[in-house]
Design a protein around this motif. Structure first.
Motif, mmCIF file in Angstrom:
data_model
loop_
_atom_site.group_PDB
_atom_site.id
_atom_site.type_symbol
_atom_site.label_atom_id
_atom_site.label_comp_id
_atom_site.label_asym_id
_atom_site.label_seq_id
_atom_site.Cartn_x
_atom_site.Cartn_y
_atom_site.Cartn_z
ATOM 1 N N GLU A 123 54.759 -17.009 51.405
ATOM 2 C CA GLU A 123 54.583 -17.448 52.777
ATOM 3 C C GLU A 123 53.189 -18.055 52.929
ATOM 4 N N ALA A 124 53.130 -19.219 53.552
ATOM 5 C CA ALA A 124 51.859 -19.943 53.679
ATOM 6 C C ALA A 124 51.113 -19.516 54.933
ATOM 7 N N LEU A 125 50.593 -18.296 54.901
ATOM 8 C CA LEU A 125 49.760 -17.839 56.007
ATOM 9 C C LEU A 125 48.309 -18.000 55.545
ATOM 10 N N TRP A 126 47.803 -19.196 55.753
ATOM 11 C CA TRP A 126 46.548 -19.637 55.149
ATOM 12 C C TRP A 126 45.344 -18.775 55.505
ATOM 13 N N THR A 127 45.370 -18.154 56.692
ATOM 14 C CA THR A 127 44.232 -17.351 57.150
ATOM 15 C C THR A 127 43.871 -16.263 56.156
ATOM 16 N N TYR A 128 44.873 -15.681 55.510
ATOM 17 C CA TYR A 128 44.652 -14.576 54.576
ATOM 18 C C TYR A 128 43.687 -14.971 53.459
ATOM 19 N N PRO A 131 37.721 -17.573 53.225
ATOM 20 C CA PRO A 131 36.591 -16.698 52.878
ATOM 21 C C PRO A 131 36.082 -15.835 54.021
ATOM 22 N N HIS A 132 36.034 -16.366 55.237
ATOM 23 C CA HIS A 132 35.527 -15.549 56.349
ATOM 24 C C HIS A 132 36.459 -14.383 56.638
ATOM 25 N N TYR A 133 37.766 -14.600 56.478
ATOM 26 C CA TYR A 133 38.715 -13.517 56.746
ATOM 27 C C TYR A 133 38.672 -12.487 55.626
ATOM 28 N N GLN A 134 38.528 -12.950 54.390
ATOM 29 C CA GLN A 134 38.398 -12.025 53.268
ATOM 30 C C GLN A 134 37.120 -11.188 53.404
ATOM 31 N N PHE A 135 36.061 -11.805 53.921
ATOM 32 C CA PHE A 135 34.816 -11.077 54.163
ATOM 33 C C PHE A 135 35.035 -9.937 55.148
ATOM 34 N N VAL A 136 35.706 -10.235 56.258
ATOM 35 C CA VAL A 136 35.972 -9.212 57.270
ATOM 36 C C VAL A 136 36.854 -8.105 56.698
ATOM 37 N N LEU A 137 37.884 -8.478 55.955
ATOM 38 C CA LEU A 137 38.760 -7.474 55.342
ATOM 39 C C LEU A 137 37.973 -6.531 54.428
ATOM 40 N N ASN A 138 37.071 -7.083 53.648
ATOM 41 C CA ASN A 138 36.274 -6.254 52.733
ATOM 42 C C ASN A 138 35.323 -5.330 53.484
ATOM 43 N N GLU A 139 34.710 -5.842 54.552
ATOM 44 C CA GLU A 139 33.811 -5.007 55.347
ATOM 45 C C GLU A 139 34.578 -3.835 55.984
ATOM 46 N N LEU A 140 35.778 -4.123 56.459
ATOM 47 C CA LEU A 140 36.588 -3.073 57.073
ATOM 48 C C LEU A 140 37.081 -2.075 56.021
ATOM 49 N N PHE A 254 39.827 -18.170 65.179
ATOM 50 C CA PHE A 254 39.650 -17.183 64.110
ATOM 51 C C PHE A 254 40.578 -17.403 62.933
ATOM 52 N N HIS A 255 41.725 -18.042 63.187
ATOM 53 C CA HIS A 255 42.705 -18.252 62.126
ATOM 54 C C HIS A 255 42.335 -19.417 61.217
ATOM 55 N N CYS A 256 41.408 -20.270 61.674
ATOM 56 C CA CYS A 256 40.923 -21.423 60.926
ATOM 57 C C CYS A 256 39.583 -21.096 60.284
ATOM 58 N N PRO A 257 39.046 -22.007 59.462
ATOM 59 C CA PRO A 257 37.661 -21.829 59.023
ATOM 60 C C PRO A 257 36.751 -21.583 60.223
ATOM 61 N N SER A 258 35.994 -20.511 60.187
ATOM 62 C CA SER A 258 35.210 -20.105 61.343
ATOM 63 C C SER A 258 33.970 -19.354 60.876
ATOM 64 N N SER A 298 52.976 -13.390 45.024
ATOM 65 C CA SER A 298 51.528 -13.290 45.236
ATOM 66 C C SER A 298 51.099 -11.832 45.312
ATOM 67 N N ASN A 299 49.914 -11.559 44.800
ATOM 68 C CA ASN A 299 49.336 -10.223 44.921
ATOM 69 C C ASN A 299 48.552 -10.073 46.221
ATOM 70 N N ILE A 300 48.407 -11.141 46.981
ATOM 71 C CA ILE A 300 47.733 -11.090 48.287
ATOM 72 C C ILE A 300 48.781 -11.194 49.399
ATOM 73 N N MET A 301 49.468 -12.306 49.470
ATOM 74 C CA MET A 301 50.554 -12.477 50.439
ATOM 75 C C MET A 301 51.844 -12.009 49.770
ATOM 76 N N THR A 302 51.990 -10.684 49.677
ATOM 77 C CA THR A 302 53.112 -10.097 48.950
ATOM 78 C C THR A 302 54.413 -10.214 49.747
ATOM 79 N N PHE A 303 55.513 -10.009 49.058
ATOM 80 C CA PHE A 303 56.809 -9.965 49.742
ATOM 81 C C PHE A 303 56.820 -8.854 50.783
ATOM 82 N N GLN A 304 56.265 -7.701 50.405
ATOM 83 C CA GLN A 304 56.255 -6.575 51.331
ATOM 84 C C GLN A 304 55.497 -6.915 52.599
ATOM 85 N N PHE A 305 54.363 -7.612 52.468
ATOM 86 C CA PHE A 305 53.597 -7.979 53.658
ATOM 87 C C PHE A 305 54.404 -8.923 54.541
ATOM 88 N N SER A 306 55.046 -9.922 53.939
ATOM 89 C CA SER A 306 55.866 -10.852 54.719
ATOM 90 C C SER A 306 57.031 -10.138 55.391
#
Length: 324
Positions: A123-128, A131-140, A254-258, A298-306
Protein backbone atom coordinates in the motif's frame (compact mmCIF):
# COMPACT_ATOMS: atom_id res chain seq x y z
CA UNK A 1 18.95 -8.05 -9.09
CA UNK A 2 21.09 -5.88 -6.80
CA UNK A 3 21.77 -3.22 -9.43
CA UNK A 4 18.80 -3.80 -11.67
CA UNK A 5 17.01 -0.74 -13.01
CA UNK A 6 13.34 -1.08 -12.10
CA UNK A 7 11.02 -0.38 -15.02
CA UNK A 8 7.85 1.25 -13.73
CA UNK A 9 4.38 1.51 -15.19
CA UNK A 10 1.68 3.88 -13.99
CA UNK A 11 -2.04 3.11 -14.18
CA UNK A 12 -4.30 6.14 -13.75
CA UNK A 13 -2.83 9.49 -14.77
CA UNK A 14 -4.36 12.10 -12.46
CA UNK A 15 -2.71 14.65 -10.17
CA UNK A 16 -1.10 12.17 -7.80
CA UNK A 17 0.40 10.23 -10.70
CA UNK A 18 2.06 13.44 -11.90
CA UNK A 19 3.67 13.96 -8.49
CA UNK A 20 4.77 10.34 -8.40
CA UNK A 21 6.34 10.63 -11.87
CA UNK A 22 8.20 13.82 -10.94
CA UNK A 23 9.85 12.10 -7.98
CA UNK A 24 10.45 8.85 -9.87
CA UNK A 25 12.71 10.78 -12.23
CA UNK A 26 14.98 11.68 -9.28
CA UNK A 27 15.67 8.05 -8.32
CA UNK A 28 18.77 6.26 -9.50
CA UNK A 29 17.96 2.80 -10.82
CA UNK A 30 14.33 3.60 -11.60
CA UNK A 31 12.80 4.23 -15.02
CA UNK A 32 9.31 5.29 -16.00
CA UNK A 33 8.80 2.76 -18.76
CA UNK A 34 5.07 2.83 -19.49
CA UNK A 35 1.86 4.66 -18.62
CA UNK A 36 -1.76 3.76 -19.25
CA UNK A 37 -5.02 5.64 -19.47
CA UNK A 38 -8.39 4.81 -20.99
CA UNK A 39 -7.69 7.81 -23.23
CA UNK A 40 -4.79 7.45 -25.67
CA UNK A 41 -4.25 11.20 -26.01
CA UNK A 42 -3.96 11.57 -22.24
CA UNK A 43 -1.53 8.66 -22.09
CA UNK A 44 0.57 10.13 -24.91
CA UNK A 45 0.72 13.56 -23.25
CA UNK A 46 1.74 12.05 -19.89
CA UNK A 47 4.38 9.85 -21.49
CA UNK A 48 5.81 12.80 -23.39
CA UNK A 49 5.91 14.99 -20.29
CA UNK A 50 7.84 12.43 -18.22
CA UNK A 51 9.79 10.64 -20.99
CA UNK A 52 8.05 7.29 -20.62
CA UNK A 53 8.97 4.73 -23.26
CA UNK A 54 5.43 3.60 -24.03
CA UNK A 55 1.88 4.96 -23.70
CA UNK A 56 -1.05 2.53 -23.63
CA UNK A 57 -4.77 3.16 -24.04
CA UNK A 58 -5.73 0.30 -21.72
CA UNK A 59 -4.53 -1.15 -18.44
CA UNK A 60 -4.79 -4.62 -19.93
CA UNK A 61 -2.25 -3.73 -22.63
CA UNK A 62 0.20 -2.33 -20.10
CA UNK A 63 0.27 -5.45 -17.91
CA UNK A 64 1.05 -7.61 -20.96
CA UNK A 65 4.31 -5.69 -21.49
CA UNK A 66 7.10 -8.00 -20.30
CA UNK A 67 9.49 -5.07 -19.79
CA UNK A 68 7.56 -3.78 -16.76
CA UNK A 69 8.75 -4.77 -13.28
CA UNK A 70 6.37 -2.74 -11.12
CA UNK A 71 3.15 -0.76 -11.47
CA UNK A 72 2.00 2.22 -9.45
CA UNK A 73 -1.80 2.27 -9.26
CA UNK A 74 -3.23 5.79 -8.99
CA UNK A 75 -6.80 5.17 -10.07
CA UNK A 76 -9.86 6.06 -7.91
CA UNK A 77 -10.27 4.03 -4.71
CA UNK A 78 -13.08 1.87 -6.06
CA UNK A 79 -10.82 0.51 -8.82
CA UNK A 80 -7.82 -0.40 -6.64
CA UNK A 81 -8.76 -4.04 -6.10
CA UNK A 82 -9.57 -4.69 -9.75
CA UNK A 83 -6.41 -2.98 -11.02
CA UNK A 84 -4.19 -4.65 -8.41
CA UNK A 85 -5.48 -8.13 -9.16
CA UNK A 86 -4.92 -7.53 -12.88
CA UNK A 87 -1.27 -6.68 -12.29
CA UNK A 88 -0.60 -9.46 -9.80
CA UNK A 89 -2.23 -12.04 -12.06
CA UNK A 90 0.30 -11.04 -14.71
CA UNK A 91 3.24 -11.30 -12.32
CA UNK A 92 3.84 -7.56 -11.93
CA UNK A 93 4.70 -6.05 -8.53
CA UNK A 94 2.19 -3.48 -7.29
CA UNK A 95 2.48 -0.26 -5.32
CA UNK A 96 -1.18 0.71 -4.84
CA UNK A 97 -2.29 4.12 -3.62
CA UNK A 98 -4.11 4.45 -0.33
CA UNK A 99 -6.71 3.51 0.69
CA UNK A 100 -5.58 0.05 -0.38
CA UNK A 101 -9.17 -0.79 -1.35
CA UNK A 102 -12.77 0.03 -0.43
CA UNK A 103 -13.04 -2.37 2.50
CA UNK A 104 -11.30 -5.15 4.41
CA UNK A 105 -12.77 -7.89 2.24
CA UNK A 106 -11.21 -6.40 -0.89
CA UNK A 107 -7.86 -5.95 0.85
CA UNK A 108 -7.91 -9.63 1.87
CA UNK A 109 -8.43 -10.63 -1.77
CA UNK A 110 -5.48 -8.51 -2.87
CA UNK A 111 -3.16 -9.90 -0.22
CA UNK A 112 -4.26 -13.47 -0.97
CA UNK A 113 -3.46 -12.98 -4.66
CA UNK A 114 -0.04 -11.53 -3.80
CA UNK A 115 0.77 -14.54 -1.65
CA UNK A 116 -0.58 -17.00 -4.23
CA UNK A 117 1.45 -15.47 -7.06
CA UNK A 118 4.45 -14.69 -4.81
CA UNK A 119 4.51 -11.15 -6.19
CA UNK A 120 5.35 -8.01 -4.21
CA UNK A 121 2.39 -5.87 -3.11
CA UNK A 122 2.42 -2.75 -0.92
CA UNK A 123 0.00 0.00 0.00
CA UNK A 124 1.40 3.38 -1.03
CA UNK A 125 0.96 5.30 2.19
CA UNK A 126 3.92 7.57 1.54
CA UNK A 127 3.85 9.34 4.93
CA UNK A 128 5.21 6.23 6.65
CA UNK A 129 8.48 6.58 4.73
CA UNK A 130 9.07 10.32 5.09
CA UNK A 131 12.11 11.17 7.28
CA UNK A 132 10.21 13.58 9.54
CA UNK A 133 7.59 10.93 10.29
CA UNK A 134 10.21 8.26 10.91
CA UNK A 135 11.92 10.70 13.29
CA UNK A 136 8.72 11.16 15.29
CA UNK A 137 8.08 7.40 15.37
CA UNK A 138 11.57 6.78 16.75
CA UNK A 139 11.24 9.49 19.40
CA UNK A 140 7.94 8.00 20.54
CA UNK A 141 9.27 4.43 20.47
CA UNK A 142 12.28 5.44 22.56
CA UNK A 143 10.02 7.43 24.91
CA UNK A 144 12.43 10.34 24.67
CA UNK A 145 9.77 12.58 26.25
CA UNK A 146 7.99 9.88 28.21
CA UNK A 147 4.91 7.97 27.18
CA UNK A 148 2.51 9.26 24.54
CA UNK A 149 -0.70 10.33 26.30
CA UNK A 150 -2.68 12.20 23.63
CA UNK A 151 -2.74 12.71 19.88
CA UNK A 152 -4.49 15.44 17.91
CA UNK A 153 -4.45 15.13 14.13
CA UNK A 154 -6.56 16.81 11.45
CA UNK A 155 -6.72 17.05 7.69
CA UNK A 156 -9.06 19.52 6.07
CA UNK A 157 -9.44 21.71 3.03
CA UNK A 158 -12.38 23.50 1.46
CA UNK A 159 -13.79 22.36 -1.84
CA UNK A 160 -17.02 23.60 -3.36
CA UNK A 161 -19.32 20.65 -3.95
CA UNK A 162 -19.00 19.32 -7.50
CA UNK A 163 -20.76 16.07 -8.27
CA UNK A 164 -18.68 15.63 -11.43
CA UNK A 165 -15.48 15.42 -9.38
CA UNK A 166 -14.03 12.12 -8.19
CA UNK A 167 -13.67 13.62 -4.70
CA UNK A 168 -17.46 13.87 -4.38
CA UNK A 169 -18.37 10.70 -6.28
CA UNK A 170 -19.69 8.07 -3.89
CA UNK A 171 -19.37 5.26 -6.42
CA UNK A 172 -15.62 5.97 -6.60
CA UNK A 173 -15.16 6.12 -2.83
CA UNK A 174 -15.26 9.91 -2.61
CA UNK A 175 -15.66 11.90 0.58
CA UNK A 176 -13.44 13.05 3.41
CA UNK A 177 -12.92 9.79 5.31
CA UNK A 178 -11.31 7.54 2.70
CA UNK A 179 -9.56 10.36 0.86
CA UNK A 180 -7.97 12.32 3.70
CA UNK A 181 -9.33 10.93 6.98
CA UNK A 182 -7.06 7.95 6.42
CA UNK A 183 -4.06 10.13 7.32
CA UNK A 184 -5.10 11.08 10.89
CA UNK A 185 -6.20 7.47 11.40
CA UNK A 186 -2.82 6.30 10.11
CA UNK A 187 -1.18 8.65 12.61
CA UNK A 188 -3.08 7.02 15.46
CA UNK A 189 -2.55 3.44 14.31
CA UNK A 190 1.18 3.88 13.70
CA UNK A 191 1.80 5.36 17.15
CA UNK A 192 -0.92 4.10 19.49
CA UNK A 193 -2.04 0.90 17.80
CA UNK A 194 -5.56 -0.46 17.61
CA UNK A 195 -8.08 1.55 19.67
CA UNK A 196 -10.21 -0.27 22.22
CA UNK A 197 -13.13 2.07 21.50
CA UNK A 198 -14.09 4.44 18.68
CA UNK A 199 -16.50 7.35 18.74
CA UNK A 200 -17.31 9.06 15.44
CA UNK A 201 -19.77 11.49 13.88
CA UNK A 202 -20.06 12.86 10.35
CA UNK A 203 -21.75 15.42 8.14
CA UNK A 204 -22.80 14.74 4.57
CA UNK A 205 -23.22 16.35 1.18
CA UNK A 206 -26.59 16.04 -0.55
CA UNK A 207 -25.48 12.93 -2.49
CA UNK A 208 -24.56 10.98 0.66
CA UNK A 209 -20.78 11.52 0.51
CA UNK A 210 -19.30 12.44 3.88
CA UNK A 211 -18.20 16.08 4.05
CA UNK A 212 -16.52 15.79 7.46
CA UNK A 213 -15.78 13.21 10.10
CA UNK A 214 -14.80 13.71 13.76
CA UNK A 215 -13.35 10.78 15.64
CA UNK A 216 -12.13 9.94 19.14
CA UNK A 217 -10.04 6.79 19.58
CA UNK A 218 -9.69 5.51 23.14
CA UNK A 219 -6.81 3.38 24.42
CA UNK A 220 -5.68 2.00 27.76
CA UNK A 221 -4.61 4.38 30.54
CA UNK A 222 -7.10 7.00 29.30
CA UNK A 223 -4.93 7.77 26.27
CA UNK A 224 -6.96 9.30 23.44
CA UNK A 225 -6.56 10.36 19.84
CA UNK A 226 -8.73 13.24 18.55
CA UNK A 227 -8.96 12.99 14.78
CA UNK A 228 -10.72 15.00 12.09
CA UNK A 229 -11.18 15.09 8.32
CA UNK A 230 -13.20 17.69 6.43
CA UNK A 231 -13.84 19.05 2.95
CA UNK A 232 -15.71 22.05 4.37
CA UNK A 233 -12.83 24.16 5.65
CA UNK A 234 -9.09 24.62 5.62
CA UNK A 235 -7.65 23.22 8.86
CA UNK A 236 -4.08 23.39 10.22
CA UNK A 237 -3.45 19.77 9.17
CA UNK A 238 -1.14 19.21 12.11
CA UNK A 239 -0.32 16.08 14.04
CA UNK A 240 0.49 16.83 17.68
CA UNK A 241 1.82 14.10 19.93
CA UNK A 242 1.53 15.01 23.62
CA UNK A 243 3.95 13.06 25.80
CA UNK A 244 4.56 13.10 29.56
CA UNK A 245 7.60 15.37 29.30
CA UNK A 246 7.19 17.16 26.01
CA UNK A 247 5.35 17.59 22.74
CA UNK A 248 6.19 16.59 19.20
CA UNK A 249 4.28 18.60 16.63
CA UNK A 250 4.42 17.82 12.92
CA UNK A 251 3.63 21.15 11.35
CA UNK A 252 1.29 22.08 8.51
CA UNK A 253 0.57 19.29 6.03
CA UNK A 254 1.89 16.64 8.43
CA UNK A 255 1.34 13.89 5.87
CA UNK A 256 3.69 15.61 3.38
CA UNK A 257 7.33 16.64 3.75
CA UNK A 258 7.16 18.94 6.76
CA UNK A 259 8.99 20.21 9.83
CA UNK A 260 8.75 19.09 13.43
CA UNK A 261 8.55 21.35 16.47
CA UNK A 262 9.77 19.76 19.70
CA UNK A 263 8.68 21.40 22.97
CA UNK A 264 10.27 20.32 26.23
CA UNK A 265 11.29 22.05 29.47
CA UNK A 266 9.74 25.27 28.24
CA UNK A 267 11.91 25.35 25.14
CA UNK A 268 10.96 24.96 21.48
CA UNK A 269 13.16 23.51 18.76
CA UNK A 270 12.25 23.45 15.07
CA UNK A 271 13.69 20.54 13.09
CA UNK A 272 13.91 21.00 9.32
CA UNK A 273 14.48 17.87 7.26
CA UNK A 274 15.59 19.80 4.16
CA UNK A 275 13.38 18.00 1.69
CA UNK A 276 14.37 18.36 -1.95
CA UNK A 277 11.50 16.40 -3.51
CA UNK A 278 7.73 16.14 -3.25
CA UNK A 279 8.29 13.08 -1.07
CA UNK A 280 7.14 10.09 -3.10
CA UNK A 281 10.72 8.98 -3.75
CA UNK A 282 11.14 7.56 -0.23
CA UNK A 283 8.45 4.88 -0.61
CA UNK A 284 9.64 4.09 -4.15
CA UNK A 285 13.26 3.59 -3.05
CA UNK A 286 12.02 1.21 -0.33
CA UNK A 287 9.82 -0.64 -2.82
CA UNK A 288 12.63 -0.93 -5.38
CA UNK A 289 14.92 -2.50 -2.78
CA UNK A 290 12.24 -4.99 -1.78
CA UNK A 291 11.83 -5.95 -5.43
CA UNK A 292 15.57 -6.33 -5.99
CA UNK A 293 15.79 -8.57 -2.91
CA UNK A 294 12.95 -10.77 -4.07
CA UNK A 295 10.66 -9.77 -1.20
CA UNK A 296 6.89 -10.05 -1.52
CA UNK A 297 5.93 -7.90 1.47
CA UNK A 298 7.23 -4.69 3.04
CA UNK A 299 8.70 -4.82 6.52
CA UNK A 300 7.41 -1.27 7.14
CA UNK A 301 4.04 -1.08 5.38
CA UNK A 302 3.19 -4.68 6.23
CA UNK A 303 0.08 -6.58 5.18
CA UNK A 304 -0.98 -6.67 8.82
CA UNK A 305 -0.75 -2.88 9.09
CA UNK A 306 -2.83 -2.40 5.93
CA UNK A 307 -5.36 -4.92 7.23
CA UNK A 308 -5.65 -3.08 10.54
CA UNK A 309 -5.91 0.30 8.81
CA UNK A 310 -8.75 -0.72 6.52
CA UNK A 311 -10.50 -2.47 9.43
CA UNK A 312 -10.51 0.79 11.40
CA UNK A 313 -11.82 2.67 8.35
CA UNK A 314 -14.58 0.06 8.05
CA UNK A 315 -15.40 0.42 11.75
CA UNK A 316 -15.67 4.22 11.47
CA UNK A 317 -17.87 3.90 8.38
CA UNK A 318 -20.20 1.56 10.23
CA UNK A 319 -20.46 3.97 13.17
CA UNK A 320 -21.33 6.94 10.93
CA UNK A 321 -23.55 4.81 8.66
CA UNK A 322 -21.50 5.50 5.55
CA UNK A 323 -22.09 2.75 3.00
CA UNK A 324 -20.78 2.44 -0.53
Amino acid sequence: MNNKTINWGIIGLGNIANNFAIDLLTIEGANLYAVASRNQEKANAFASKYNANVAYDSYEALVKDDNIDAVYIATPHALHKENTLLCLENGIAVLCEKPFAMNAEEVEQMIAKSKDKKVLLMEALWTYFLPHYQFVLNELKNETYGKLIKLEADFGFHRAFDDSSRLFNKSLGGGSLLDIGIYPIFGALSTLGIPKNIEASATYFKNGVDSSCDMVFEYDNNTKAYLKSTLLEDTPTHAIFYCEKGTLKINTQFHCPSTVTVTSNGKEKLIDFNYKTIGYNYEVIHFNELLRQGKTESNIMTFQFSQRLIKILDDVRNIINLHY
